[in-house]
Design an enzyme around this catalytic site. Structure first.
Site, PDB file in Angstrom:
ATOM      1  CG  HIS B 217      71.090 -24.676 -37.692  1.00 23.53           C
ATOM      2  ND1 HIS B 217      72.069 -23.929 -38.306  1.00 23.53           N
ATOM      3  CD2 HIS B 217      70.145 -24.934 -38.631  1.00 23.53           C
ATOM      4  CE1 HIS B 217      71.735 -23.758 -39.585  1.00 23.53           C
ATOM      5  NE2 HIS B 217      70.582 -24.350 -39.807  1.00 23.53           N
ATOM      6  CG  ASP B 392      74.438 -37.417 -34.825  1.00 22.78           C
ATOM      7  OD1 ASP B 392      75.145 -38.388 -35.156  1.00 22.78           O
ATOM      8  OD2 ASP B 392      74.097 -36.526 -35.602  1.00 22.78           O
ATOM      9  N   GLY B 393      74.952 -40.748 -32.907  1.00 14.96           N
ATOM     10  CA  GLY B 393      74.495 -42.125 -32.891  1.00 14.96           C
ATOM     11  C   GLY B 393      73.826 -42.600 -34.166  1.00 14.96           C
ATOM     12  CG  ASP B 394      73.414 -39.918 -37.515  1.00 22.06           C
ATOM     13  OD1 ASP B 394      74.635 -40.030 -37.257  1.00 22.06           O
ATOM     14  OD2 ASP B 394      72.919 -38.952 -38.120  1.00 22.06           O
ATOM     15  CG  HIS B 395      78.844 -43.950 -38.534  1.00 20.13           C
ATOM     16  ND1 HIS B 395      79.249 -43.100 -39.531  1.00 20.13           N
ATOM     17  CD2 HIS B 395      79.540 -45.109 -38.717  1.00 20.13           C
ATOM     18  CE1 HIS B 395      80.169 -43.711 -40.273  1.00 20.13           C
ATOM     19  NE2 HIS B 395      80.364 -44.933 -39.802  1.00 20.13           N
ATOM     20  N   GLY B 398      73.086 -44.598 -41.071  1.00 24.35           N
ATOM     21  CA  GLY B 398      73.466 -43.955 -42.322  1.00 24.35           C
ATOM     22  C   GLY B 398      74.267 -44.889 -43.217  1.00 24.35           C
TER      23      GLY B 398
END
Lengths: 569, 569
Positions: B217, B392-395, B398
Site C-alpha cells: 500500500h 488524514d482528516g476523516d475522524h 467517521g
C-alpha cells in the site's frame, strides 16, 4: 512499462526458459517452445499453438492435457520463424498430424504457412487454423481478414478437447472451423504497452480516452471515445458481439472477459457484474464463463469480451476437462512425465546425400550464396535506408543476417554430402530462421521450393533452374498473397522469372538468360518508386511507400545480379 | 491507473458481486464476502481469510476445497469492519471454530480482533492468524511487527489443507504458527498504484529507481536503488530471505514469485529463470513453486519473492490438493453445491429480550446515544479539521457516521425489547460497521464490552456503569495496544475511567461522578497538544501530530460531556 529483463533481445527466450523451469512438472522445454511433459495418446491429432511472445498465458500457458500439445514462442510481438515452428511441430507430432493454431496476423500466416509446407513435404498431415475473432478489424462479410485476439482461448480449448477425444484430423478441423466461425471478440484499450528495453510505449491512448477496437499490438481501432462508467463500458463491449448473433441461436455462449495486462482483476469483476445482467437481458446463458487474463499484451491497459456461440458439440468440448499451467477445468488424470518426446528440432540437421553430379552442383550453389551474402552485407546500410522511407528500416539487417546464415548452412550441407537441392533447401531454412520477419519467411520458402525442384540426383539443366525459379515464385505468392504492383519483392521477382523462362525456353545459355532476367528485375525494382500501391495484407504501411522504391524488390534484383555475375559457364 | 468503475466507493462491492457471479459454480455470495458453494465437512475448523480489496486473487480467489472456507472483502485497501467479518465468519462456521486469517496491518488487527471477541462471546472458538512475512518491515527479532504480503498464499494454503485434513483447532493453529514462522518475503516496487476515482497514484517510485521493500500500500521501504538487470534483481530479492534460513534446514522450500499487478508474467518468468540457478546454488530445492499473481495491489508495478522453509508436515499440506477460483493443485473431488450454508449475517439481527427494568435503562441509553450523535454531527467539521493537522482528516466524518448508525441501532434495539446491555452492544456494532477505520473499530468494541457488563436483567447501578467503563477501556487497550501518551483516545479515556471509578466508589451519584470524569477527560484531551508521542502501531503518523491536539481524545471527551449533561437524575 516492461522493466524486468537483461538484454532486451533475450527477453522472450529467457521468459520461455523460466516458464519451462517453473512448470517442469507439466511441460518439457524444446528449442523455441514447450511440449507436454506427458504427451497425448499415440496417433492423436496434435495441436500446436503459438505466435509472438508477450501475450502470456497465450500461448505457453495453454500446453496441457485437453488443450494444446505444444506451443512455440516467437520474439516479443513477432512471429516465430518457420524453422522454429517446424521444430516444435515435429516434437509435438504423435503420428496423427499437426494443427498449427495462431492468431491471424501477416507474419504468423507466412511463417506457420511455410512451416506447414515443410511438414507436409516430410509426410506429416499439417493443417492451418488462423483464429479470426476480432470484429473490429474487418466486417462480418470479410471474416478471413479479421485479426485473432482473445478468441484464441475458446477456439484452441475446443479444438484441443476434440483432439483429446480422439477425433481424426478431418473431424477435428471441422470442429475447428465451426468454433472459429462461432467466436467473436471486441476489445478496448486505455493505454499502450512498452517493449523490453524501450523507454516509450509502442503506442498510446490519450488520457481520459478509450480506443475502441484497438489491436493488441496497437493496430488501428475504430474510434476513440471519452472514458465512461463501467456499466456503459460493459454495454460497449457487448453490443458489437450481439450484432453478430447467428439466426435462431438458442443463446448458450462461452464468454471470456479478458484483461490485457495492466487492467486488474477487480476491474474485470466490476465489468462482469454489469455484463451478467446484460447477457440475461439479451437472452444469453453463459456456460462456464471465464474472467481473467488469457491473452495479454505486456503491460497494456484494456480488456476484451469474447463470445462463442455454442451448440451441443462445441459446448461439450468447451466444458471438457483441461489441465494446463494457466487453465484448468474439471478433473483430468494427473499427467505422468514421459521421456518418449521426439527429438524434434534435432531431426532437421540430417543431410540427405546427393549424387556426385548433384554434389558438384551443390558446391556451385553454395558458392553463389556466399557471393550473395557478401553483397548483401555490403548493401546492408543502403537497403536499411531505403526501407526506412516506407517501413521499419530493418530490411538490410534481415537480408544480411539471413543470407549469412544461408551461406553457412549451404557450406555445412556441402560438407555433409548434400546435393544441390538439399544445399538450397537448407540454405533457405537457415535464411528464414535467422532473418526473421516477412521477407525472411518468403526467402526461406522460395529457396526451399527451388531446391526441391533441383533435387539431389541430376546435374541441374537450365530448364530445371527456370522451373525452380517458377516454383520459388509460386511459393512466395501462395504464402504472401502479394501481386505485382503491391510494392513487394514480387514486383521484381515476376519479371525475373518470366524473362528467365522465356530465354531458357528459346535455347539461350543459363548465363545469358539469367543476366537478361536480372536486368529486367532491376528495372522493375527501380520502377516501384513510381507505384501507388494497393492496400494489401503484405504491406500494411503501404501509404507511406508512395514515391520510394521498395527495398524488397531492390534487394531481390541485387541478388539476381550477383548470382548472374558469378554463374559458371 | 484504475479505470473501470462506476461510483468509486462502490468499486470493491461491485467487484465482489462480479466475482461471485463469475464463479457461481464454486462460491456463494454472502454479505461482504463469499463462502464455498460446497461447504466443508461438518465440524471441520473453518478458515476465513480477508482484508482490504484490491489484492485479488487475495482473498476471494482463495475460497475453495483444501484452501479457505470463506473470504471477507473490505473496501479498497481498507480493513473490513468487525461486523462484516463477524457476519461472514458465522456463515463460514461448520461447528469446529473459525480461524481469522489476514495480513498484519493495524486496521485488520483491530477489526478481526473485535470480530473474534464477538464470535467468542457467541460461543464460537475463534482464533487469530496474522501473517507476518515481510522481512523489510521489521527485523527478525521483532517478527510480530512485520507486515503480511504474499506469504498469505503459502500460509493460508497450508492452514487450509490442515483444516481440510480434519485436524482439531489446536492442531491447526500449531500448523499455522509453524507455517507463518517459516515464511519470509521480500518485495520491490517499480511504481505505485491508483485508487478508483483518483487521478494521481497513491504513491510513486522515481523513474529508473526501484523501491526496496516498499509495502503493497506504499508503506515505507528500506531504500531505493537504480533499476538493475533481471539477474541482479533476482539476487536482490533472494538474499534477504537466505539470511533468515533456519539453522540445519534441509533446503526444501515452497517458493512464490508474485507479481503486484502491472509487472507481467513474462517478466516474472525472466526472473524465475535466474532464480532457479541461484536457489540451486544456495542448496535449496523448490517444491511446487508458483510464479504468477497471488497478492496484487491494483496496478502497482513490482514483485515479491516468498520462501516457506518446509518440513515433512508443512510440505504435505503445501502439496495437498486444492481447488479455488484462483488456485488449483492436484485433484480434488468436484464440489457439489450445498444449500445448507448458514444464514450468517442475518443471525445478528435477533434482539435479546431485556427485563422491564433493563428495558427502561435501554431507553435511557438510546436517548443518550442520540444526544451524542447530534453533538458529533455538529462537531464533524471541527473534528475533521483537528484530525487533518496530524492524520488524514476523516475522524469527524467517521465519528458522525458511526454515532448516527449507533443511535439508529439503539432505537431499533429498544423497539425490539432489548435491555440496556443489548442496546449498547448493538449500538457499538453499528458504530464500528458504519464508521470504519481504527476509531470505529475501537468505539465498537468499547460499547460492546460496556454493554455486556450492563447485561439485560438488572437496572444498572453506578458501580456497574463504572465497571462497564473499565471493561470498555480494557477492550480498547487489548485491541489497539495504545498507552497513555500515544496521542490516541486512550489519553482521555484513562483519566475518565479513573475519576469515574474513584468518585462512584466514594459514594457520589452517577451524575456528579460522571461530570467530574468528563471534565478530567477534557483536560487530558487538551493536553495531548503538548505531547511528543512515542512511535506506535496505533498512530503511524505520530511525528506529524506534535503540537496538535489529538482528535480521538478530543471527540471522546466531547462524548463524555454530552452524556454527562443529559444523564437523568
Amino acid at each position: 512499462m516492461t522493466r524486468v529483463f537483461d538484454a532486451p533481445d533475450q527477453f522472450a527466450d529467457t521468459a520461455l526458459q523460466g516458464f519451462c523451469a517453473a512448470n517442469a512438472d507439466r511441460v518439457r522445454a524444446v528449442p523455441h517452445g514447450a511440449v507436454r511433459a506427458a504427451p497425448g495418446a499415440r496417433g492423436k491429432v496434435a495441436l500446436l499453438v503459438g505466435g509472438g511472445s508477450g501475450h502470456y498465458p497465450a500461448f505457453l500457458g495453454y500446453v496441457g492435457t485437453g488443450f494444446a500439445d505444444a506451443a512455440v514462442a516467437g520474439d516479443v510481438f513477432a512471429s516465430p520463424s518457420a524453422a522454429w515452428i517446424h521444430g516444435v511441430a515435429r516434437a509435438a507430432n504423435r503420428g496423427g498430424g499437426v494443427i498449427l493454431g495462431f492468431g491471424n496476423y501477416a507474419g504468423d500466416v507466412l511463417n506457420f504457412g511455410s512451416a506447414a509446407e515443410r511438414l507436409r513435404a516430410e509426410g506429416i498431415d499439417t493443417r492451418i487454423l488462423a483464429v479470426t475473432d476480432d470484429v473490429a478489424s474487418a466486417g462480418a462479410d470479410d471474416r478471413a481478414r479479421r485479426r485473432g485476439v482473445a478468441g484464441d482461448l475458446p477456439v484452441f480449448k475446443i479444438v484441443g478437447a476434440a483432439a483429446e477425444a480422439g477425433l481424426d484430423m478431418d473431424a477435428v478441423m471441422a470442429v475447428a472451423g465451426k468454433a472459429n466461425g462461432a467466436t467473436v471478440s471486441f476489445g478496448v484499450a486505455f493505454d499502450g504497452c512498452t517493449l523490453p528495453g524501450q523507454g516509450t510505449p509502442l503506442f498510446t491512448v490519450d488520457p481520459g480516452r478509450v480506443g475502441m477496437g484497438l489491436g493488441i499490438h496497437g493496430e488501428p481501432g475504430i474510434s476513440t471515445r471519452a472514458m465512461m462508467p463501467a456499466a456503459d463500458l460493459a454495454r460497449t463491449l457487448l453490443e458489437p458481439l450481439l450484432a453478430e448473433r447467428p439466426a435462431d441461436h438458442d443463446g448458450r455462449v462461452a464468454v471470456i472477459l479478458n484483461g490485457l495486462g495492466r487492467t486488474k482483476y477487480e476491474e474485470l469483476f466490476v465489468l462482469w457484474h454489469h455484463l451478467t445482467g446484460m447477457l440475461t437481458e439479451a437472452g444469453l446463458t453463459p456456460v462456464d464463463p471465464e474472467v481473467g487474463e488469457f491473452v495479454t499484451s505486456l503491460d497494456m491497459a484494456g480488456c476484451s469480451l469474447t463470445i462463442t456461440w455454442l451448440d451441443d458439440e462445441l459446448q461439450g468440448y468447451w466444458r471438457a476437462p483441461a489441465d494446463a499451467p494457466a487453465f484448468r477445468k474439471g478433473t483430468v488424470t494427473p499427467p505422468v512425465a514421459d521421456d518418449a518426446v521426439e527429438a524434434g528440432a534435432e531431426a532437421e540437421s540430417r543431410i540427405a546425400q546427393g549424387s556426385a553430379d548433384s554434389q558438384d552442383a551443390g558446391r556451385c550453389v553454395a558458392g553463389l550464396i556466399g557471393h550473395v551474402a557478401r553483397a548483401l552485407a555490403d548493401a546492408e546500410e543502403e537497403l536499411g535506408r531505403i526501407d526506412a522511407q516506407a517501413g521499419d528500416g530493418d530490411h538490410g539487417q534481415g537480408m544480411a543476417r539471413g543470407s549469412a546464415a544461408a551461406a553457412a548452412a549451404a557450406d555445412k550441407a556441402v560438407a555433409g554430402g548434400g546435393g544441390a537441392g538439399t544445399v538450397l533447401s537448407l540454405a533457405g531454412d537457415a535464411w528464414a530462421d535467422r532473418a526473421g520477419g516477412t521477407s525472411g519467411a518468403l526467402w526461406g520458402v522460395a529457396l526451399r521450393a527451388w531446391g526441391q525442384t533441383l533435387g539431389d540426383r541430376d546435374r541441374p539443366l537450365p530448364e530445371t533452374v527456370a522451373r525452380g525459379a517458377q516454383a520459388a515464385h509460386d511459393a512466395i505468392v501462395r504464402l504472401g498473397g502479394a501481386r505485382v504492383g503491391d510494392k513487394t519483392l514480387v514486383d521484381s521477382l515476376v519479371p525475373f522469372v518470366q524473362v528467365l523462362t522465356e530465354r531458357v525456353t528459346a535455347g539461350e545459355t543459363l548465363g545469358v538468360a539469367w543476366a537478361a532476367a536480372a536486368a529486367r528485375a532491376t528495372e522493375a525494382a527501380d520502377a516501384t518508386a513510381q507505384l501507388r500501391p494497393r492496400l494489401g495484407r503484405a504491406r500494411p504501411l503501404a501509404d507511406r511507400s508512395i514515391g520510394h522504391p521498395d527495398a524488397g524488390a531492390i534487394s531481390l534484383a541485387l541478388c539476381a545480379r550477383v548470382v548472374g555475375a558469378n554463374l559458371p559457364e
